[in-house]
Design an enzyme around this catalytic site. Structure first.
Site, PDB file in Angstrom:
ATOM      1  N   HIS A 186      -4.543   6.008  -5.772  1.00 56.33           N
ATOM      2  CA  HIS A 186      -3.789   7.126  -5.177  1.00 56.33           C
ATOM      3  C   HIS A 186      -2.435   7.300  -5.879  1.00 56.33           C
ATOM      4  O   HIS A 186      -1.481   7.819  -5.290  1.00 56.33           O
ATOM      5  CB  HIS A 186      -3.508   6.916  -3.670  1.00 56.33           C
ATOM      6  CG  HIS A 186      -4.735   6.972  -2.805  1.00 56.33           C
ATOM      7  ND1 HIS A 186      -4.921   6.121  -1.751  1.00 56.33           N
ATOM      8  CD2 HIS A 186      -5.821   7.766  -2.837  1.00 56.33           C
ATOM      9  CE1 HIS A 186      -6.074   6.389  -1.164  1.00 56.33           C
ATOM     10  NE2 HIS A 186      -6.650   7.387  -1.821  1.00 56.33           N
ATOM     11  N   ARG A 247     -14.239   2.765   5.083  1.00 56.36           N
ATOM     12  CA  ARG A 247     -14.023   1.500   4.360  1.00 56.36           C
ATOM     13  C   ARG A 247     -13.286   0.498   5.241  1.00 56.36           C
ATOM     14  O   ARG A 247     -12.368   0.875   5.974  1.00 56.36           O
ATOM     15  CB  ARG A 247     -13.200   1.756   3.097  1.00 56.36           C
ATOM     16  CG  ARG A 247     -14.023   2.282   1.947  1.00 56.36           C
ATOM     17  CD  ARG A 247     -13.137   2.652   0.770  1.00 56.36           C
ATOM     18  NE  ARG A 247     -12.971   4.093   0.688  1.00 56.36           N
ATOM     19  CZ  ARG A 247     -12.151   4.712  -0.154  1.00 56.36           C
ATOM     20  NH1 ARG A 247     -11.403   4.008  -0.994  1.00 56.36           N
ATOM     21  NH2 ARG A 247     -12.061   6.023  -0.174  1.00 56.36           N
TER      22      ARG A 247
END
Ligand code: ADP
Length: 410
Positions: A186, A247
């Protein structure tokens, strides 16, 4: 200058066309066209929208091996069909690709060459789903828009400044020598939101210690000291760290050998369990979408309440850990789908962080429209909600690179 961005994920392929000014700008521009392909099992949804607000959406059942022809259909929609915005692909001057994992050797944006493609392919071992989709996007753009100059921007790039104590795992030293280390992800979003935070508080990035919280389907934090990433929650893969939509984030690795040893899971299932059957979905049993989890929790669903509580607990711990790596905290930034939209996640996370000087103004938090400052007037830490601008940042970085290295190509 028309710049196309391809942003390939494991279960989506997003694309946006920007018309950027000829000089570098720090103000995000809105795209003139957006395409979004999403896959859930064999179900595919293609949504395309142009700057006049004209939108088309088509859902269909397709097998997974036909996904790349759907990406081609999406891109052809730029010059054919009801939301077309250019007369021909020749009008697009540059294409910027988000590549999730640059491996040990690629971090800065690069012009795409055969060597770069080979390196992206070598990283398939670490990030198979993401990097394969990224490379498919590159090859498709080369075929459909052959005259455009292509660049790759890496999600791992911003974290190239991590100090050794943050990036080396405390396993055998050989792991590190073989590239098994923390990379962080990210990065495009963390870099943009930290820079934007400095603008919003009116101080130089060099004078600020910032924790950026990218909370979308994937979630990660970064500790940004004087504009450089010094710690982050994701690691070797985008699985480490916070709880996410599907996740697990960090868990005791002993659980994995226990599951395999006792026959509760086959080794080949572990990736699927940790990536697709865990997180908000795994705990709540309701959904991976925070909106659904919040709704179910408000209706009294105990597992949804627990999913929300774990998400917040892990987020608070992560923020405190990042603040410790910085040795202080001037600004806390929330960005991406959950960070921008969930007032209750922000409120609950900040409630446990008052000891760090984090004090939210409840009214500003509830009505925040990013970009917004939601800190109370006497809060020592500025708390900001910033709209994620990954695609624009990729377009801008690609154009800057091409301008500096191959101006004749533009
Ligand atoms: P991606 O990581 O795919 O780019 P986004 O940044 O779009 O994802 O974030 C998607 C997530 O944002 C969704 O799964 C959803 O949980 C969350 N989200 C979006 N809007 C809201 C909202 N109003 N309240 C809470 N969560 C939201």
């Amino acid at each position: 200058m028309l710049v196309l961005v391809l942003n390939a994920g494991s279960s989506s392929q997003k694309s946006a066309l920007f018309d950027l000014p000829s000089r570098t700008s720090t103000d995000p521009a809105r795209p003139v066209w957006e395409g979004r392909l999403e896959w859930e099992g064999n179900r595919q949804t293609l949504t395309s929208e142009n700057f006049q607000g004209k939108r088309v959406q088509v859902s269909a059942e397709i097998p997974a091996d036909e996904r790349s022809s759907s990406v081609e259909t999406m891109l052809r929609g730029l010059w054919t069909g009801p939301v077309a915005v250019v007369a021909s692909p020749g009008e697009i001057r540059a294409v910027g690709h988000r590549i999730v994992h640059g491996g040990p050797n690629l971090s800065e944006p690069v012009i795409i060459t055969a060597d770069v493609k080979r390196t992206i392919r070598e990283v398939f071992d670490i990030a198979p789903l993401h990097n394969r989709a990224g490379l498919e996007g590159i090859e498709l753009a080369e075929k459909l828009i052959p005259q455009a100059c292509q660049a790759a921007v890496f999600d791992t790039g911003f974290h190239r400044t991590l100090p050794l104590e943050s990036l080396v795992y405390p396993g055998p030293y050989e792991w590190y020598q073989h590239g098994i280390r923390r990379y962080g992800f990210h990065g495009i979003s963390h870099a943009y939101s930290a820079r934007r935070a400095a603008e919003l508080v009116g101080r130089k990035p060099s004078a600020l210690k910032i924790v950026t919280c990218h909370l979308g389907n994937g979630c990660s934090l970064a500790a940004v000291d004087a504009g450089r990433s010094v710690d982050t929650t994701m690691g070797f893969t985008p699985l480490e760290g916070l709880m996410m939509g599907t996740r697990a984030g960090s868990i005791d690795p002993g659980i994995l050998s226990h599951l395999v040893r006792t026959g509760s899971a086959r080794e080949t299932e572990l990736d699927d369990i940790l990536n697709h059957r865990s997180g908000l979905l795994g705990i709540s049993g309701v959904s991976s979408d925070m909106r659904d989890v919040e709704r179910a929790a408000a209706e009294g669903n105990e597992r949804a309440k627990l999913a929300f509580a774990i998400f917040v607990h892990r987020l608070q711990g992560g923020i405190a850990s990042m603040a410790a790596s910085l040795g202080g905290l001037d600004a806390l930034v929330f960005t991406a789908g959950i960070g921008e939209n969930s007032a209750s996640v922000r409120r609950s996370a900040c409630r446990g962080l008052a000891f760090l000087g984090v004090q939210v103004d409840e009214e500003k938090n509830s009505s925040a429209h990013p970009d917004a400052d939601i800190s109370s007037p006497d809060s020592p830490v500025r708390i900001l909600v910033i709209r994620a601008q990954e695609d624009w940042a990729i377009a801008q970085a690609s154009l800057d690179l091409i301008r500096s290295l191959q101006p004749a190509a533009l």
